[in-house]
Design a protein around this motif. Structure first.
Motif, PDB file in Angstrom:
ATOM      1  N   GLU A   1       3.913  10.262  -5.628  1.00 28.21           N
ATOM      2  CA  GLU A   1       3.467   9.129  -6.442  1.00 28.21           C
ATOM      3  C   GLU A   1       3.859   7.792  -5.811  1.00 28.21           C
ATOM      4  OE1 GLU A   1       3.817   7.307 -10.957  1.00 28.21           O
ATOM      5  OE2 GLU A   1       4.808   9.206 -10.489  1.00 28.21           O
ATOM      6  N   HIS A   2       5.070   7.717  -5.271  1.00 25.67           N
ATOM      7  CA  HIS A   2       5.513   6.455  -4.672  1.00 25.67           C
ATOM      8  C   HIS A   2       4.648   6.091  -3.467  1.00 25.67           C
ATOM      9  CE1 HIS A   2       7.735   8.647  -1.474  1.00 25.67           C
ATOM     10  NE2 HIS A   2       8.083   9.475  -2.444  1.00 25.67           N
ATOM     11  N   CYS A   3       4.190   7.072  -2.717  1.00 30.86           N
ATOM     12  CA  CYS A   3       3.310   6.799  -1.570  1.00 30.86           C
ATOM     13  C   CYS A   3       1.931   6.326  -2.042  1.00 30.86           C
ATOM     14  CB  CYS A   3       3.162   8.037  -0.691  1.00 30.86           C
ATOM     15  SG  CYS A   3       4.648   8.464   0.247  1.00 30.86           S
ATOM     16  N   GLN A   4       1.413   6.954  -3.073  1.00 26.89           N
ATOM     17  CA  GLN A   4       0.101   6.567  -3.582  1.00 26.89           C
ATOM     18  C   GLN A   4       0.124   5.143  -4.154  1.00 26.89           C
ATOM     19  OE1 GLN A   4      -2.839   8.377  -3.222  1.00 26.89           O
ATOM     20  NE2 GLN A   4      -1.486   9.524  -1.856  1.00 26.89           N
ATOM     21  N   LYS A   5       1.174   4.807  -4.877  1.00 32.96           N
ATOM     22  CA  LYS A   5       1.307   3.449  -5.427  1.00 32.96           C
ATOM     23  C   LYS A   5       1.486   2.434  -4.301  1.00 32.96           C
ATOM     24  CE  LYS A   5       2.880   4.522 -10.021  1.00 32.96           C
ATOM     25  NZ  LYS A   5       3.874   4.320 -11.062  1.00 32.96           N
ATOM     26  N   CYS A   6       2.228   2.815  -3.279  1.00 33.57           N
ATOM     27  CA  CYS A   6       2.424   1.933  -2.134  1.00 33.57           C
ATOM     28  C   CYS A   6       1.092   1.700  -1.421  1.00 33.57           C
ATOM     29  CB  CYS A   6       3.456   2.526  -1.187  1.00 33.57           C
ATOM     30  SG  CYS A   6       3.912   1.426   0.173  1.00 33.57           S
ATOM     31  N   ALA A   7       0.324   2.764  -1.235  1.00 31.94           N
ATOM     32  CA  ALA A   7      -0.978   2.630  -0.572  1.00 31.94           C
ATOM     33  C   ALA A   7      -1.867   1.645  -1.326  1.00 31.94           C
ATOM     34  CB  ALA A   7      -1.659   3.996  -0.455  1.00 31.94           C
ATOM     35  N   GLU A   8      -1.901   1.752  -2.636  1.00 31.21           N
ATOM     36  CA  GLU A   8      -2.715   0.833  -3.446  1.00 31.21           C
ATOM     37  C   GLU A   8      -2.270  -0.618  -3.240  1.00 31.21           C
ATOM     38  OE1 GLU A   8      -2.480   2.095  -7.528  1.00 31.21           O
ATOM     39  OE2 GLU A   8      -3.196   4.115  -7.020  1.00 31.21           O
ATOM     40  N   ALA A   9      -0.962  -0.850  -3.271  1.00 31.85           N
ATOM     41  CA  ALA A   9      -0.433  -2.208  -3.078  1.00 31.85           C
ATOM     42  C   ALA A   9      -0.753  -2.716  -1.677  1.00 31.85           C
ATOM     43  CB  ALA A   9       1.077  -2.232  -3.321  1.00 31.85           C
TER      44      ALA A   9
END
Length: 109
Positions: A88-96
């Motif tokens: 989840e932290h990687c997916q949220k980072c990718a979006e940002a």
């Protein structure tokens, strides 16, 4: 452009830096840290350039456009890497990162 004219970009840069720092820290806690090494490295690169561009804007640097171009490239690269991982932290980072890359590209030379 004045500092105030960049307010939305400043917020986007700060959000991206924060997401990358969080992702960096969370990746270090993953079971297979070696598998996350490229993500960790790019999180650091991205957080640093976002922080630097934020600082450059605040002091009205004459190199904002050029720095924004570099920042857009690094953010997009970091987003591509983070997107490969299901955490989840990687997916949220990718979006940002992708939001930041787009915002930087809009003011890049």
């Amino acid at each position: 452009m004045s500092h105030q004219q960049y307010q939305e970009l400043l917020e986007t840069l700060h959000e991206c830096m924060t997401a990358c720092n969080h992702c960096f820290d969370a990746c270090l806690q993953e079971e297979d840290v070696k598998m996350m090494s490229e993500c960790i490295r790019l999180d650091r690169e991205c957080a640093e350039i976002c922080s630097y561009l934020e600082s450059a804007i605040s002091r009205n640097s004459p190199f904002i456009s050029e720095l924004a171009s570099v920042c857009a490239t690094i953010c997009a690269t970091c987003g591509d890497e983070c997107q490969k991982h299901q955490h989840e932290h990687c997916q949220k980072c990718a979006e940002a990162c992708f939001r930041c890359a787009k915002a930087c590209q809009e003011i890049a030379f």
